[in-house]
Design a protein around this motif. Structure first.
Motif, PDB file in Angstrom:
ATOM      1  N   MET A  36       0.825  -1.209   0.000  1.00 35.12           N
ATOM      2  CA  MET A  36       0.000   0.000   0.000  1.00 35.12           C
ATOM      3  C   MET A  36       0.859   1.259   0.000  1.00 35.12           C
ATOM      4  O   MET A  36       0.495   2.251  -0.622  1.00 35.12           O
ATOM      5  CB  MET A  36      -0.948   0.021   1.201  1.00 35.12           C
ATOM      6  N   GLU A  37       2.002   1.205   0.669  1.00 34.23           N
ATOM      7  CA  GLU A  37       2.903   2.357   0.630  1.00 34.23           C
ATOM      8  C   GLU A  37       3.429   2.558  -0.793  1.00 34.23           C
ATOM      9  O   GLU A  37       3.493   3.684  -1.292  1.00 34.23           O
ATOM     10  CB  GLU A  37       4.058   2.198   1.613  1.00 34.23           C
ATOM     11  N   TYR A  75     -11.672   1.185   3.707  1.00 29.99           N
ATOM     12  CA  TYR A  75     -10.867  -0.035   3.740  1.00 29.99           C
ATOM     13  C   TYR A  75     -11.566  -1.231   4.368  1.00 29.99           C
ATOM     14  O   TYR A  75     -11.503  -2.331   3.841  1.00 29.99           O
ATOM     15  CB  TYR A  75      -9.562   0.226   4.495  1.00 29.99           C
ATOM     16  N   SER A  76     -12.180  -1.052   5.519  1.00 27.17           N
ATOM     17  CA  SER A  76     -12.624  -2.222   6.270  1.00 27.17           C
ATOM     18  C   SER A  76     -13.597  -1.825   7.369  1.00 27.17           C
ATOM     19  O   SER A  76     -13.757  -0.650   7.681  1.00 27.17           O
ATOM     20  CB  SER A  76     -11.380  -2.881   6.898  1.00 27.17           C
ATOM     21  N   LEU A  81      -7.103  -2.106  11.050  1.00 24.51           N
ATOM     22  CA  LEU A  81      -6.654  -2.415   9.692  1.00 24.51           C
ATOM     23  C   LEU A  81      -6.792  -1.185   8.800  1.00 24.51           C
ATOM     24  O   LEU A  81      -5.881  -0.847   8.042  1.00 24.51           O
ATOM     25  CB  LEU A  81      -7.459  -3.584   9.110  1.00 24.51           C
ATOM     26  N   SER A  82      -7.923  -0.497   8.890  1.00 22.27           N
ATOM     27  CA  SER A  82      -8.138   0.702   8.075  1.00 22.27           C
ATOM     28  C   SER A  82      -7.058   1.747   8.343  1.00 22.27           C
ATOM     29  O   SER A  82      -6.529   2.359   7.411  1.00 22.27           O
ATOM     30  CB  SER A  82      -9.513   1.301   8.366  1.00 22.27           C
ATOM     31  N   GLY A  83      -6.721   1.931   9.606  1.00 21.11           N
ATOM     32  CA  GLY A  83      -5.700   2.909   9.965  1.00 21.11           C
ATOM     33  C   GLY A  83      -4.329   2.550   9.440  1.00 21.11           C
ATOM     34  O   GLY A  83      -3.602   3.405   8.917  1.00 21.11           O
ATOM     35  N   LYS A  84      -3.947   1.292   9.578  1.00 22.83           N
ATOM     36  CA  LYS A  84      -2.628   0.844   9.113  1.00 22.83           C
ATOM     37  C   LYS A  84      -2.497   0.970   7.598  1.00 22.83           C
ATOM     38  O   LYS A  84      -1.487   1.462   7.092  1.00 22.83           O
ATOM     39  CB  LYS A  84      -2.371  -0.613   9.525  1.00 22.83           C
ATOM     40  N   GLY A  86      -4.421   2.783   5.492  1.00 22.48           N
ATOM     41  CA  GLY A  86      -4.537   4.181   5.095  1.00 22.48           C
ATOM     42  C   GLY A  86      -3.274   4.974   5.367  1.00 22.48           C
ATOM     43  O   GLY A  86      -2.841   5.787   4.546  1.00 22.48           O
ATOM     44  N   ALA A  87      -2.664   4.742   6.524  1.00 24.46           N
ATOM     45  CA  ALA A  87      -1.423   5.448   6.865  1.00 24.46           C
ATOM     46  C   ALA A  87      -0.304   5.095   5.893  1.00 24.46           C
ATOM     47  O   ALA A  87       0.470   5.964   5.480  1.00 24.46           O
ATOM     48  CB  ALA A  87      -1.012   5.116   8.299  1.00 24.46           C
ATOM     49  N   ALA A  88      -0.222   3.829   5.512  1.00 24.08           N
ATOM     50  CA  ALA A  88       0.814   3.408   4.568  1.00 24.08           C
ATOM     51  C   ALA A  88       0.606   4.073   3.206  1.00 24.08           C
ATOM     52  O   ALA A  88       1.562   4.565   2.592  1.00 24.08           O
ATOM     53  CB  ALA A  88       0.802   1.884   4.424  1.00 24.08           C
ATOM     54  N   GLU A  89      -0.636   4.110   2.736  1.00 24.18           N
ATOM     55  CA  GLU A  89      -0.912   4.742   1.444  1.00 24.18           C
ATOM     56  C   GLU A  89      -0.590   6.243   1.495  1.00 24.18           C
ATOM     57  O   GLU A  89       0.014   6.791   0.569  1.00 24.18           O
ATOM     58  CB  GLU A  89      -2.372   4.523   1.058  1.00 24.18           C
TER      59      GLU A  89
END
Length: 125
Positions: A36-37, A75-76, A81-84, A86-89
């Motif tokens: 995702m990053e 995301y979810s 999970l959504s935070g992880k 989203g933060a990577a993107e």
């Protein structure tokens, strides 16, 4: 500035469009923050090529109901999970110069389009 959690789209506001990426629910299904990053980096490169300086994304809400018409933008149902993901993107896009947070899309509020349109989601905030 452009709107679109699945990439930069000129469909609604005109101008340049770029690569269409998978929707958030598909991306979150990978559980792969490195991927995702990298995707965020590519979206950032798309924005450079299209001359876009801001991107109204990613979707920062969660799935509260299977009937929500906007679930494809989030995301979810799992906030962690959504935070992880989203933060990577966002990290990836920011590394290419896309300013964040321009406005994470649909910050948690209403569970339906009707509530959002009527402003009911924000009463009392």
């Amino acid at each position: 500035d452009k709107d679109g959690p699945s990439g930069i789209s000129g469909t609604l506001v005109g101008g340049a469009s770029t690569m269409a990426w998978p929707v958030e629910v598909v991306m979150a299904s990978t559980w792969n923050t490195e991927l995702m990053e990298r995707m965020g980096e590519l979206i950032g490169e798309d924005s450079i090529g299209a001359g876009v300086t801001g991107w109204y994304a990613p979707g920062a809400n969660i799935h509260r109901s299977p009937y929500s018409g906007r679930n494809f933008e989030y995301y979810s149902e799992d906030g962690f999970l959504s935070g992880k993901i989203g933060a990577a993107e966002m990290r990836g896009a920011r590394s290419r110069g896309v300013p964040f947070p321009r406005a994470p899309r649909s910050v948690p509020a209403g569970t339906s389009a009707r509530e959002r349109a009527a402003g009911e989601c924000c009463r009392g905030l």
